[in-house]
Design a protein around this motif. Structure first.
Motif, PDB file in Angstrom:
ATOM      1  N   ALA A 193      -0.652  -6.931 -13.424  1.00  0.00           N
ATOM      2  CA  ALA A 193      -0.597  -8.380 -13.668  1.00  0.00           C
ATOM      3  C   ALA A 193      -0.578  -9.150 -12.354  1.00  0.00           C
ATOM      4  CB  ALA A 193       0.633  -8.721 -14.508  1.00  0.00           C
ATOM      5  N   ASP A 194       0.194  -8.640 -11.353  1.00  0.00           N
ATOM      6  CA  ASP A 194       0.225  -9.281 -10.036  1.00  0.00           C
ATOM      7  C   ASP A 194      -1.158  -9.304  -9.409  1.00  0.00           C
ATOM      8  OD1 ASP A 194       2.947  -9.686 -10.265  1.00  0.00           O
ATOM      9  OD2 ASP A 194       3.473  -7.844  -9.197  1.00  0.00           O
ATOM     10  N   THR A 195      -1.874  -8.190  -9.493  1.00  0.00           N
ATOM     11  CA  THR A 195      -3.201  -8.086  -8.885  1.00  0.00           C
ATOM     12  C   THR A 195      -4.177  -9.064  -9.538  1.00  0.00           C
ATOM     13  OG1 THR A 195      -2.795  -5.761  -8.400  1.00  0.00           O
ATOM     14  CG2 THR A 195      -5.074  -6.519  -8.322  1.00  0.00           C
ATOM     15  N   VAL A 196      -4.160  -9.117 -10.864  1.00  0.00           N
ATOM     16  CA  VAL A 196      -5.038 -10.041 -11.584  1.00  0.00           C
ATOM     17  C   VAL A 196      -4.724 -11.483 -11.203  1.00  0.00           C
ATOM     18  CG1 VAL A 196      -5.680 -10.910 -13.865  1.00  0.00           C
ATOM     19  CG2 VAL A 196      -5.421  -8.451 -13.494  1.00  0.00           C
ATOM     20  N   PHE A 197      -3.413 -11.828 -11.159  1.00  0.00           N
ATOM     21  CA  PHE A 197      -3.006 -13.188 -10.813  1.00  0.00           C
ATOM     22  C   PHE A 197      -3.459 -13.575  -9.414  1.00  0.00           C
ATOM     23  CE2 PHE A 197       0.286 -15.705  -8.581  1.00  0.00           C
ATOM     24  CZ  PHE A 197       0.152 -16.911  -9.248  1.00  0.00           C
ATOM     25  N   ILE A 198      -3.194 -12.719  -8.450  1.00  0.00           N
ATOM     26  CA  ILE A 198      -3.474 -13.071  -7.067  1.00  0.00           C
ATOM     27  C   ILE A 198      -4.973 -13.147  -6.799  1.00  0.00           C
ATOM     28  CG2 ILE A 198      -3.544 -10.819  -5.915  1.00  0.00           C
ATOM     29  CD1 ILE A 198      -1.598 -13.930  -4.804  1.00  0.00           C
ATOM     30  N   GLU A 199      -5.769 -12.289  -7.446  1.00  0.00           N
ATOM     31  CA  GLU A 199      -7.217 -12.336  -7.240  1.00  0.00           C
ATOM     32  C   GLU A 199      -7.812 -13.589  -7.867  1.00  0.00           C
ATOM     33  OE1 GLU A 199      -9.033 -10.557  -5.261  1.00  0.00           O
ATOM     34  OE2 GLU A 199      -7.213  -9.452  -4.688  1.00  0.00           O
ATOM     35  N   ARG A 200      -7.267 -13.980  -8.999  1.00  0.00           N
ATOM     36  CA  ARG A 200      -7.756 -15.209  -9.632  1.00  0.00           C
ATOM     37  C   ARG A 200      -7.453 -16.426  -8.750  1.00  0.00           C
ATOM     38  NH1 ARG A 200      -5.031 -14.960 -13.966  1.00  0.00           N
ATOM     39  NH2 ARG A 200      -3.511 -16.614 -13.608  1.00  0.00           N
ATOM     40  N   VAL A 201      -6.246 -16.472  -8.182  1.00  0.00           N
ATOM     41  CA  VAL A 201      -5.878 -17.577  -7.293  1.00  0.00           C
ATOM     42  C   VAL A 201      -6.707 -17.537  -6.017  1.00  0.00           C
ATOM     43  CG1 VAL A 201      -4.006 -18.568  -5.924  1.00  0.00           C
ATOM     44  CG2 VAL A 201      -3.535 -17.733  -8.226  1.00  0.00           C
ATOM     45  N   ARG A 202      -6.909 -16.352  -5.467  1.00  0.00           N
ATOM     46  CA  ARG A 202      -7.702 -16.216  -4.245  1.00  0.00           C
ATOM     47  C   ARG A 202      -9.122 -16.762  -4.464  1.00  0.00           C
ATOM     48  NH1 ARG A 202      -6.899 -12.568  -0.174  1.00  0.00           N
ATOM     49  NH2 ARG A 202      -5.645 -11.261  -1.577  1.00  0.00           N
ATOM     50  N   SER A 203      -9.712 -16.434  -5.633  1.00  0.00           N
ATOM     51  CA  SER A 203     -11.062 -16.889  -5.928  1.00  0.00           C
ATOM     52  C   SER A 203     -11.119 -18.415  -6.019  1.00  0.00           C
ATOM     53  CB  SER A 203     -11.533 -16.258  -7.247  1.00  0.00           C
ATOM     54  OG  SER A 203     -12.804 -16.739  -7.618  1.00  0.00           O
ATOM     55  N   ARG A 204     -10.096 -19.006  -6.664  1.00  0.00           N
ATOM     56  CA  ARG A 204     -10.057 -20.474  -6.762  1.00  0.00           C
ATOM     57  C   ARG A 204      -9.930 -21.123  -5.390  1.00  0.00           C
ATOM     58  NH1 ARG A 204      -5.374 -22.674  -9.890  1.00  0.00           N
ATOM     59  NH2 ARG A 204      -6.376 -24.632  -9.236  1.00  0.00           N
ATOM     60  N   VAL A 205      -9.030 -20.594  -4.573  1.00  0.00           N
ATOM     61  CA  VAL A 205      -8.815 -21.155  -3.244  1.00  0.00           C
ATOM     62  C   VAL A 205     -10.083 -21.040  -2.401  1.00  0.00           C
ATOM     63  CG1 VAL A 205      -7.519 -20.887  -1.087  1.00  0.00           C
ATOM     64  CG2 VAL A 205      -6.320 -20.748  -3.275  1.00  0.00           C
ATOM     65  N   LYS A 206     -10.751 -19.904  -2.488  1.00  0.00           N
ATOM     66  CA  LYS A 206     -11.953 -19.673  -1.686  1.00  0.00           C
ATOM     67  C   LYS A 206     -13.065 -20.645  -2.082  1.00  0.00           C
ATOM     68  CE  LYS A 206     -15.025 -15.957  -0.197  1.00  0.00           C
ATOM     69  NZ  LYS A 206     -15.344 -14.505  -0.334  1.00  0.00           N
ATOM     70  N   HIS A 207     -13.329 -20.809  -3.388  1.00  0.00           N
ATOM     71  CA  HIS A 207     -14.373 -21.719  -3.842  1.00  0.00           C
ATOM     72  C   HIS A 207     -14.028 -23.165  -3.488  1.00  0.00           C
ATOM     73  CE1 HIS A 207     -15.697 -18.245  -6.295  1.00  0.00           C
ATOM     74  NE2 HIS A 207     -16.887 -18.854  -6.256  1.00  0.00           N
ATOM     75  N   TRP A 208     -12.740 -23.533  -3.644  1.00  0.00           N
ATOM     76  CA  TRP A 208     -12.321 -24.904  -3.284  1.00  0.00           C
ATOM     77  C   TRP A 208     -12.487 -25.169  -1.806  1.00  0.00           C
ATOM     78  CZ3 TRP A 208      -7.809 -25.689  -0.251  1.00  0.00           C
ATOM     79  CH2 TRP A 208      -7.494 -27.034  -0.007  1.00  0.00           C
ATOM     80  N   LYS A 209     -12.075 -24.227  -0.978  1.00  0.00           N
ATOM     81  CA  LYS A 209     -12.201 -24.389   0.469  1.00  0.00           C
ATOM     82  C   LYS A 209     -13.669 -24.510   0.879  1.00  0.00           C
ATOM     83  CE  LYS A 209     -11.447 -21.709   4.722  1.00  0.00           C
ATOM     84  NZ  LYS A 209     -12.872 -21.338   4.830  1.00  0.00           N
ATOM     85  N   ASN A 210     -14.511 -23.653   0.303  1.00  0.00           N
ATOM     86  CA  ASN A 210     -15.926 -23.709   0.659  1.00  0.00           C
ATOM     87  C   ASN A 210     -16.545 -25.029   0.232  1.00  0.00           C
ATOM     88  OD1 ASN A 210     -15.790 -21.149   1.736  1.00  0.00           O
ATOM     89  ND2 ASN A 210     -16.473 -20.125  -0.140  1.00  0.00           N
ATOM     90  N   ALA A 211     -16.155 -25.510  -0.939  1.00  0.00           N
ATOM     91  CA  ALA A 211     -16.709 -26.775  -1.427  1.00  0.00           C
ATOM     92  C   ALA A 211     -16.289 -27.937  -0.536  1.00  0.00           C
ATOM     93  CB  ALA A 211     -16.241 -27.016  -2.855  1.00  0.00           C
ATOM     94  N   CYS A 212     -15.060 -27.870   0.005  1.00  0.00           N
ATOM     95  CA  CYS A 212     -14.566 -28.956   0.863  1.00  0.00           C
ATOM     96  C   CYS A 212     -15.182 -28.911   2.256  1.00  0.00           C
ATOM     97  CB  CYS A 212     -13.046 -28.903   0.972  1.00  0.00           C
ATOM     98  SG  CYS A 212     -12.181 -29.267  -0.563  1.00  0.00           S
ATOM     99  N   THR A 213     -15.497 -27.723   2.743  1.00  0.00           N
ATOM    100  CA  THR A 213     -15.971 -27.584   4.132  1.00  0.00           C
ATOM    101  C   THR A 213     -17.482 -27.518   4.249  1.00  0.00           C
ATOM    102  OG1 THR A 213     -15.711 -25.166   3.942  1.00  0.00           O
ATOM    103  CG2 THR A 213     -13.860 -26.419   4.844  1.00  0.00           C
TER     104      THR A 213
END
Length: 621
Positions: A193-213
């Protein structure tokens, strides 16, 4: 072992000796209100830092609600603390005077300040206080001294305790910077569950950061808004940010650990939940290392200004605590239960925990009463000025008061003189006891050990006063004596307005236990204490009172309602918080519920109290 200090012998004062003394009523004491509080903080900080000691004196809205609520000589340290605790939780501080001062030979250099306080709910959160109690005699005394209640209410400085500040910060929900204490040093094994949670958050952060930069992507305003909704983007000031909801402190640590992979441009913030804990983690995007440093400085500035707004007068308390300077007071138990309750945290349930908690903030507290008792027999003194005059006539220890003129121009009535008198009395006592740096030929370590001998003693003082005027104290007398708590019996159920003398006459001859020496003192109109001179007689008397074998005049008194109880019952009254207006009512309620509690639970650790002939009022016996 610290040596016992002996005062200098009485010397005849020379008529050609001139001691420079200022009129106490002309002492320039700076009055601090909300208007000039912030601008005075740096000045106060400098004076605290350069001082040897700091004197404190409080003006409260009251001290006791009934005569038996006041700390008396028949109280043990524990019951004295419980009484002081009850007062501190009911009444408020309206004036708080501090005076950083130095001792230089026979000179006291003092910088007095008098702060006008009012527990105003400026944050609309019901703190520091919804309501408080006032004692009419205290307010009357303040009015006679010219106290301006309008200034107090409208321009008094508010405050929050340390505990209240923590609660307010959580309720306000302002983002807080992540410090090393927030991050967990351990890396526990990840579950699925930890792995699924953290990978989902990582993916969101990465796409958001790329969209902003990604500056090459040109989108319309509608598309940009949709992207913010989908990716969870928002603004933190002028910078893009993203909020990551969490359900537990474990998820907080997982998110913080994951964000370390983006630490070159992202700054994590904690958003506290109103019910405690963490509601979310917010990641703020910065454009460069310089911008990241700028954001951290902005967060520090914001936190500093917020703390300043929230803490109010407690800024001064924090400065005093940080200085670790010895504090000097004239009624330390009463003053520091108030200080702990209003500025630190709720008062602990017992004396030992109170002292341990207080010493974390103020390592050394010195009560002038304990210095006063070491100079030998002292007659009854009704106030500090009378005590100073008595010492002046008996000991050659001239003290010059030097107070730089720092009072505000045209500021009207000057309050807080008592704190300067405490400095003066302390300086004179130190000179008599030879514990000032210039009065002894020794090292600073010797001075420190001498001061330590008098520090952190909060037991009730025989003769300490809690009268409406803030400067009233009483000196130690030669006729005080120790009395075992086991030899004290509380009596009630007699007719009202009876004197101690009449009650003693009624008891004499009523039973054989009163053939031996005993004393009587009225605690209030409803109750008295009987002190037996011979050990064991108190138990005999209580057994007779509780038996059916009682006879003679004592039987008639019992049939009329006379009751008796030992000291453990009185201690249970104080511990249970049964602060009835009449002690007799509190004792009756305690006895009615005594079967629910163990007698051993209230066995007093200190088996002796101090009583004096004067306080027993032998004239009535």
């Amino acid at each position: 072992m610290v040596p016992k200090f002996k005062p200098s012998p009485l010397r005849i004062r020379s008529f050609c000796t001139k001691t420079v003394q200022q009129n106490p009523h002309h002492w320039p004491i700076k009055q601090i209100t909300k208007t000039n509080f912030n601008e005075s903080l740096s000045e106060i900080k400098n004076h605290i830092s350069s001082s040897d000691f700091i004197a404190v004196s409080l003006q409260n809205t009251g001290s006791f609600s009934s005569p038996w609520h006041r700390v008396s000589t028949f109280d043990t340290p524990e019951t004295a603390y419980l009484k002081a605790k009850f007062a501190a939780e009911r009444f408020q501080i309206l004036q708080f005077a501090i005076c950083p001062f130095k001792l230089q030979a026979s000179k006291v250099i003092a910088y007095p300040y008098n702060f006008h306080l009012f527990p105003r709910d400026e944050l609309k959160m019901g703190m520091p206080s919804y309501s408080f109690t006032c004692q009419t005699s205290y307010l009357t005394a303040m009015a006679k001294e010219g106290f301006d209640f309008n200034t107090c209410i409208y321009d008094g400085i508010s405050y929050l305790s340390e505990a209240q500040e923590s609660t307010v910060k959580v309720r306000m929900g302002n983002p807080m910077a992540v410090d090393h204490a927030t991050k967990s040093s351990s890396s526990p094994a990840l579950s699925v569950a930890d792995t699924v949670f953290i990978e989902r958050v990582r993916s969101r952060v990465k796409h958001w950061k790329n969209a902003c930069t990604d500056s090459d992507i040109k989108t319309e305003a509608l598309v940009t808004s949709l992207r913010k909704i989908v990716l969870g983007g928002e603004q933190f000031g002028s910078r893009p940010s993203m909020t990551i909801d969490v359900c537990s402190e474990r998820q907080v640590q997982l998110v913080l650990k994951m964000l370390e992979d983006f630490s070159d441009v992202l700054v994590p913030l904690i958003i506290p939940a109103k019910g405690g804990g963490t509601q979310a983690v917010r990641a703020v995007l910065t454009s460069s290392d310089e911008d990241k440093d700028l954001l951290k400085r902005e967060l520090q500035t914001f936190e500093f200004e917020q703390n300043k707004r929230v803490r109010g007068f407690r800024e001064v308390i924090d400065l005093i605590s940080a200085s670790q300077k010895p504090l000097v007071a004239h009624n330390s138990l009463n003053d520091f239960t108030f200080i702990h309750s209003k500025f630190l945290a709720p008062l602990p349930p017992n004396m030992n925990e109170f002292i341990c908690s207080l010493r974390l903030a103020f390592p050394q507290v010195i009560d002038v009463n304990y210095l006063l008792k070491d100079i030998g027999p002292v007659k009854k003194m009704t106030n500090i000025s009378a005590t100073i005059a008595y010492l002046k006539n008996r000991f050659f220890a001239p003290i010059e008061m030097e107070i730089p003129n720092q009072a505000n121009e045209n500021e009207g009535k000057i309050h807080g003189h008592n704190v300067v008198k405490i400095c003066q009395l302390f300086g004179k006592l130190c000179s008599i006891l030879k514990i000032t740096p210039d009065a002894i030929e020794s090292s600073d370590d010797f001075l420190a050990s001498a001061i330590n001998r008098y520090a952190n003693i909060f037991y009730s003082l025989p003769g300490s006063s809690q009268e409406p005027t803030n400067e009233e104290i009483r000196g130690w007398t030669n006729d005080k004596r120790k009395v075992s708590c086991e030899d004290v019996v509380f009596l009630w159920g007699f007719r009202e307005r009876i004197s101690a003398g009449i009650l003693k006459n009624m008891l004499q001859g009523s039973h054989e236990v009163f053939a031996e020496a005993f004393n009587v003192r009225m605690v209030d109109r409803s109750c008295a204490i009987v002190v037996f001179g011979k050990p064991g007689l108190s138990n005999t008397f209580k057994n007779v009172m509780n038996s059916k074998a009682v006879s003679g005049p004592l039987r008639e008194m019992v049939s009329d309602g006379l009751k008796a109880a030992g000291y453990e019952t009185y201690q249970r009254v104080c511990s249970s918080g049964l602060w009835e207006s009449a002690l007799a009512d509190a004792l009756d309620k305690t006895l009615a519920s005594h079967n629910c509690l163990s007698e051993a639970a209230y066995e007093t650790k200190q088996s002796e109290i101090y009583l004096s002939n004067e306080l027993i009022n032998l004239a009535e016996l």
